[in-house]
Design a protein around this motif. Structure first.
Motif, PDB file in Angstrom:
ATOM      1  N   THR A   1      37.692  35.966  42.244  1.00  0.00           N
ATOM      2  CA  THR A   1      36.499  36.020  43.086  1.00  0.00           C
ATOM      3  C   THR A   1      35.479  35.031  42.548  1.00  0.00           C
ATOM      4  N   ILE A   2      34.542  34.636  43.385  1.00  0.00           N
ATOM      5  CA  ILE A   2      33.483  33.712  42.969  1.00  0.00           C
ATOM      6  C   ILE A   2      32.180  34.489  42.829  1.00  0.00           C
ATOM      7  N   ILE A   3      31.481  34.260  41.707  1.00  0.00           N
ATOM      8  CA  ILE A   3      30.237  34.978  41.432  1.00  0.00           C
ATOM      9  C   ILE A   3      29.150  33.987  41.029  1.00  0.00           C
ATOM     10  N   PRO A   4      27.870  34.328  41.244  1.00  0.00           N
ATOM     11  CA  PRO A   4      26.784  33.481  40.735  1.00  0.00           C
ATOM     12  C   PRO A   4      26.776  33.528  39.204  1.00  0.00           C
ATOM     13  N   ALA A   5      26.565  32.388  38.571  1.00  0.00           N
ATOM     14  CA  ALA A   5      26.567  32.345  37.109  1.00  0.00           C
ATOM     15  C   ALA A   5      25.519  33.284  36.518  1.00  0.00           C
ATOM     16  N   LYS A   6      24.383  33.409  37.196  1.00  0.00           N
ATOM     17  CA  LYS A   6      23.300  34.246  36.666  1.00  0.00           C
ATOM     18  C   LYS A   6      23.659  35.728  36.667  1.00  0.00           C
ATOM     19  N   ASP A   7      24.667  36.108  37.453  1.00  0.00           N
ATOM     20  CA  ASP A   7      25.067  37.520  37.522  1.00  0.00           C
ATOM     21  C   ASP A   7      26.367  37.799  36.766  1.00  0.00           C
ATOM     22  N   SER A   8      26.826  36.827  35.995  1.00  0.00           N
ATOM     23  CA  SER A   8      28.136  36.974  35.352  1.00  0.00           C
ATOM     24  C   SER A   8      28.177  38.155  34.382  1.00  0.00           C
ATOM     25  N   ARG A   9      27.095  38.367  33.643  1.00  0.00           N
ATOM     26  CA  ARG A   9      27.091  39.470  32.680  1.00  0.00           C
ATOM     27  C   ARG A   9      27.228  40.816  33.382  1.00  0.00           C
ATOM     28  N   LEU A  10      26.492  40.984  34.469  1.00  0.00           N
ATOM     29  CA  LEU A  10      26.555  42.226  35.239  1.00  0.00           C
ATOM     30  C   LEU A  10      27.976  42.488  35.739  1.00  0.00           C
ATOM     31  N   VAL A  11      28.600  41.456  36.303  1.00  0.00           N
ATOM     32  CA  VAL A  11      29.941  41.612  36.866  1.00  0.00           C
ATOM     33  C   VAL A  11      30.961  41.889  35.766  1.00  0.00           C
ATOM     34  N   LEU A  12      30.903  41.133  34.692  1.00  0.00           N
ATOM     35  CA  LEU A  12      31.888  41.290  33.617  1.00  0.00           C
ATOM     36  C   LEU A  12      31.786  42.654  32.950  1.00  0.00           C
ATOM     37  N   GLU A  13      30.571  43.151  32.780  1.00  0.00           N
ATOM     38  CA  GLU A  13      30.411  44.471  32.167  1.00  0.00           C
ATOM     39  C   GLU A  13      30.970  45.563  33.064  1.00  0.00           C
ATOM     40  N   ARG A  14      30.743  45.449  34.377  1.00  0.00           N
ATOM     41  CA  ARG A  14      31.301  46.440  35.312  1.00  0.00           C
ATOM     42  C   ARG A  14      32.833  46.426  35.250  1.00  0.00           C
ATOM     43  N   LEU A  15      33.407  45.238  35.255  1.00  0.00           N
ATOM     44  CA  LEU A  15      34.865  45.130  35.211  1.00  0.00           C
ATOM     45  C   LEU A  15      35.422  45.664  33.890  1.00  0.00           C
ATOM     46  N   LYS A  16      34.750  45.353  32.797  1.00  0.00           N
ATOM     47  CA  LYS A  16      35.210  45.821  31.492  1.00  0.00           C
ATOM     48  C   LYS A  16      35.219  47.342  31.420  1.00  0.00           C
ATOM     49  N   ASP A  17      34.201  47.961  31.994  1.00  0.00           N
ATOM     50  CA  ASP A  17      34.085  49.424  31.937  1.00  0.00           C
ATOM     51  C   ASP A  17      35.011  50.130  32.923  1.00  0.00           C
ATOM     52  N   SER A  18      35.412  49.441  33.991  1.00  0.00           N
ATOM     53  CA  SER A  18      36.092  50.134  35.089  1.00  0.00           C
ATOM     54  C   SER A  18      37.565  49.796  35.256  1.00  0.00           C
ATOM     55  N   LEU A  19      37.973  48.607  34.847  1.00  0.00           N
ATOM     56  CA  LEU A  19      39.365  48.212  35.059  1.00  0.00           C
ATOM     57  C   LEU A  19      40.297  48.908  34.074  1.00  0.00           C
TER      58      LEU A  19
END
Length: 301
Positions: free
Chosen positions: A23-41
């Motif tokens: 998926t494509i994400i804004p660079a400024k939101d990368s931390r938010l997305v990566l933390e969600r994925l780390k906690d949920s996947l």
């Protein structure tokens, strides 16, 4: 005598692909997305540390990142959609990526033009080594000497398995320790020849360390081990922990060996990226021409 180097797989291994979610994400939101994925996947079912997880996209002044989420085998699409709901992500798509890391820098560069990019991590132990004529002569001498000793030992004491190991100091070209399998005579199933040989080296090292100003080090640092049969996982790990520099074995053990990628579970312990030490391994090209007493393929050598 000619020798074959035992690696993980051929240098010319073809590109094997695996499907991944991206998926494509804004660079400024990368931390938010990566933390969600780390906690949920759930835990990734494949080893994909060689992939470039984030790839930069410059788009009209806005920096975006193309993100490799996980393999398709790890989670189904509906569950993934529920995890990323509300996150600033583009629609999830499926991409193809290399299932295994490239073996050479050139191979990595070529693959990156075709599929999801991966890293090239230089590792000399993954590349083929070239033996000099002197090294071949030395290895031939020790292989023949080892085979002769195990034959002689088996003639006079055939209760134990005919498996033997040398530890050789490559600097002085001297045999530091020799030992034979003794699990039958001792009643101890751990008395493999490699383990006993390393123990002898340890005893010698203990004596040396009692000397004034003795420098401590790993037991078998850079020593060359010669053994009649492909080591099992226990013996192979002992060589990793002892920091062996080279292994030469004569016979493959297809059902129990832990070195050859075609043996047993294909552990390749001598060249495993998850371990903190690696060592080159060789075997005679025509090993069946070397006379050794029979050992069952089911034996852990």
């Amino acid at each position: 005598m000619e020798f074959l180097q035992i690696g993980n797989d051929p240098l010319d291994r073809p590109l094997e692909l695996i499907d991944i979610y991206a998926t494509i994400i804004p660079a400024k939101d990368s931390r938010l997305v990566l933390e969600r994925l780390k906690d949920s996947l759930p835990e990734e079912v494949h080893e994909l540390s060689h992939l470039r997880r984030l790839n930069r996209i410059d788009d009209e002044g806005e920096i975006r990142l193309d993100l490799a989420i996980c393999s398709v085998d790890t989670i189904d699409r509906d569950k993934l959609d529920s995890i990323i709901q509300g996150l600033p992500c583009s629609k999830i798509r499926i991409e193809q990526a290399p299932k295994f890391p490239a073996r050479t820098k050139e191979q990595c560069t070529t693959w990156n033009t075709k599929v999801w990019p991966s890293f090239w991590r230089s590792n000399p132990n993954c590349l083929p080594a070239v033996l000099t004529a002197d090294e071949k002569d030395q290895m031939t001498y020790y292989v023949n000497k080892l085979a002769e000793q195990v034959r002689d030992k088996h003639k006079i004491h055939n209760k134990d398995l005919p498996i033997a190991t040398f530890a050789v100091d490559p600097d002085t070209q001297t045999i530091v320790a020799t030992d034979f399998d003794a699990r039958n005579s001792s009643g101890n199933p751990l008395e493999h020849s490699v383990m006993r040989c390393i123990r002898k080296v340890a005893e010698l090292e203990l004596e040396r360390r009692r000397e004034p100003n003795a420098v401590k080090g790993y037991l078998c640092l850079n020593m060359h081990l010669y053994t009649t049969h492909e080591p099992c996982s226990m013996c192979a790990m002992a060589m990793v922990h002892s920091r062996v520099g080279r292994l030469v074995y004569i016979r493959d053990m297809p059902q129990t060996g832990a070195i050859n990628p075609l043996s047993a579970q294909g552990y390749c312990i001598h060249n495993n990226a998850k371990l903190n030490w690696r060592f080159n391994t060789w075997k005679p090209q025509d090993d069946l021409q070397i006379d050794l007493p029979d050992v069952s393929d089911t034996i852990n050598a």
